[in-house]
Design an enzyme around this catalytic site. Structure first.
Site, PDB file in Angstrom:
ATOM      1  N   SER A  67       0.805  -1.239   0.000  1.00  0.00           N
ATOM      2  CA  SER A  67       0.000   0.000   0.000  1.00  0.00           C
ATOM      3  C   SER A  67       0.830   1.278   0.000  1.00  0.00           C
ATOM      4  CB  SER A  67      -0.933   0.015   1.208  1.00  0.00           C
ATOM      5  OG  SER A  67      -2.006  -0.863   0.978  1.00  0.00           O
ATOM      6  N   LYS A  70       0.332   3.350  -2.977  1.00  0.00           N
ATOM      7  CA  LYS A  70      -0.837   4.232  -3.143  1.00  0.00           C
ATOM      8  C   LYS A  70      -0.424   5.701  -3.146  1.00  0.00           C
ATOM      9  CE  LYS A  70      -3.945   0.842  -0.925  1.00  0.00           C
ATOM     10  NZ  LYS A  70      -4.559   0.464   0.363  1.00  0.00           N
ATOM     11  N   TYR A 192      -3.906  -2.242 -10.048  1.00  0.00           N
ATOM     12  CA  TYR A 192      -3.822  -2.200  -8.583  1.00  0.00           C
ATOM     13  C   TYR A 192      -2.945  -3.343  -8.037  1.00  0.00           C
ATOM     14  CZ  TYR A 192      -5.041  -2.311  -3.682  1.00  0.00           C
ATOM     15  OH  TYR A 192      -4.954  -2.333  -2.307  1.00  0.00           O
ATOM     16  N   TYR A 244      -4.967   3.979   8.058  1.00  0.00           N
ATOM     17  CA  TYR A 244      -6.337   3.467   8.182  1.00  0.00           C
ATOM     18  C   TYR A 244      -6.889   3.694   9.584  1.00  0.00           C
ATOM     19  CZ  TYR A 244      -3.893   1.279   4.354  1.00  0.00           C
ATOM     20  OH  TYR A 244      -3.100   1.075   3.272  1.00  0.00           O
ATOM     21  N   VAL A 262       1.354  -3.783   3.793  1.00  0.00           N
ATOM     22  CA  VAL A 262       1.328  -5.071   4.495  1.00  0.00           C
ATOM     23  C   VAL A 262       2.580  -5.921   4.244  1.00  0.00           C
ATOM     24  CG1 VAL A 262      -1.192  -5.257   4.725  1.00  0.00           C
ATOM     25  CG2 VAL A 262      -0.066  -6.201   2.694  1.00  0.00           C
TER      26      VAL A 262
END
Ligand code: DON
Length: 308
Positions: A67, A70, A192, A244, A262
């Protein structure tokens, strides 16, 4: 008067302190290909605005940035569609896990922010609409900001994630039902899954993230990759949404904008001072590197400064 801390002495101390403690957390296993990463890898690299580098441990090993990618895809989407992006993805913390579907129903398929999976999938859709070869465009952006053309996708990790990507399939299909995905579901997910499979080291990440400390430019270069306003927005989003449902805790403990993955990596930025990356695969229950967060807490405590 503040003086520049001796970063290498501080990094050495962090390495020493944690070498003596047992590791907590679990390596991500929901993507089978990630489950085999050695749990005791630990590295850190800090790159300053003066162009100096400080590091320890496995800081030159490449790992799956997941991530953290992103931030790069968001940067590229902001460059191509500018402020129009915000009609399709919001800028509020979600307080929910990264892969949650629950808010989308009440919020008409508009994700809370670009760092939860739903938001990153809308960003991927924007890139698929904007480029004939979005995977190549993302790599080009990365090669330009790192100066390293060898950075690339790990096809095995991308395939492993695709084979187990039920929630991401659900998210894209659900948002498409609200009209917030323009392209074919498979195409959006292909980008993605590939961006998540990018392999970079702490050293490469810290050097790439210096643009977020330096108003969008590389050091000693006239070339501006992002405007000062875009960097302000990206750093604000990292601060409020980068972790998050643990974004508050990361702000509370570390006090820097940052982004986790992760794969066990975390990158954080001290605007106008440095970018730092840390890697330790075991994750805490919220899916963020347990040791990575603790090491960054020690960094801002031992240097005596954060953004607050
Ligand atoms: O979408 C997924 O499941 C992953 N490939 C990326 C998740 C991730 O790294 C979440 N962050 N901490």
């Amino acid at each position: 008067m503040s003086t520049t801390p001796d970063y290498q002495i501080i990094l050495n101390q962090i390495q020493r302190e944690f070498a003596e403690l047992p590791l907590s957390g679990k390596v991500a296993s929901y993507i089978p290909e990630l489950a085999g990463v050695p749990f005791d890898k630990f590295g850190m690299h800090l790159h300053t605005m003066a162009g100096e580098d400080f590091c320890f441990g496995d800081s030159k090993d490449r790992f799956s940035i997941q991530s953290i990618s992103k931030v790069f895809s968001l940067s590229l989407a902001m460059k191509v569609v500018g402020e129009d992006l915000w009609s399709r993805v919001d800028v509020e913390p979600s307080g929910d896990p990264f892969n949650s579907l629950s808010q989308l129903e009440n919020e008409a398929g508009i994700p809370r922010n670009p760092f939860i999976n739903a938001g990153a999938l809308v960003v991927a859709d924007v890139l698929v609409s904007s480029f004939s070869n979005p995977k190549a465009a993302l790599l080009t952006f990365l090669h330009e900001i790192t100066g390293d053309p060898t950075i690339t996708y790990d096809e095995t990790v991308a395939a492993s994630e695709k084979a187990h990507g039920y929630r991401n399939y659900a998210l894209v299909n659900y948002m498409k039902s609200f009209g917030n995905i323009e392209n074919e579901v498979e195409e959006v997910l292909d980008l993605y899954f590939h961006q998540c499979s990018l392999e970079m080291s702490c050293k490469e990440l810290a050097q790439a993230f210096i643009i977020y400390a330096n108003q969008g430019a590389l050091l000693n270069s006239e070339r501006e990759f992002l405007t000062g306003q875009q960097v302000k927005r990206i750093n604000a989003l990292m601060q409020t949404c980068g972790f998050y449902d643990e974004a508050g805790e990361f702000s509370f403990e570390v006090g820097l904008p940052g982004k986790s993955g992760v794969g066990g990596g975390i990158v954080a930025v001290h605007p106008k001072k440095y970018a730092v990356a840390v890697w330790s695969p075991p994750l805490n229950p919220k899916g963020n590197s347990a040791l990575g967060m603790a090491a960054l807490e020690r960094l801002t405590t031992l240097t005596g400064f954060s953004i607050f």
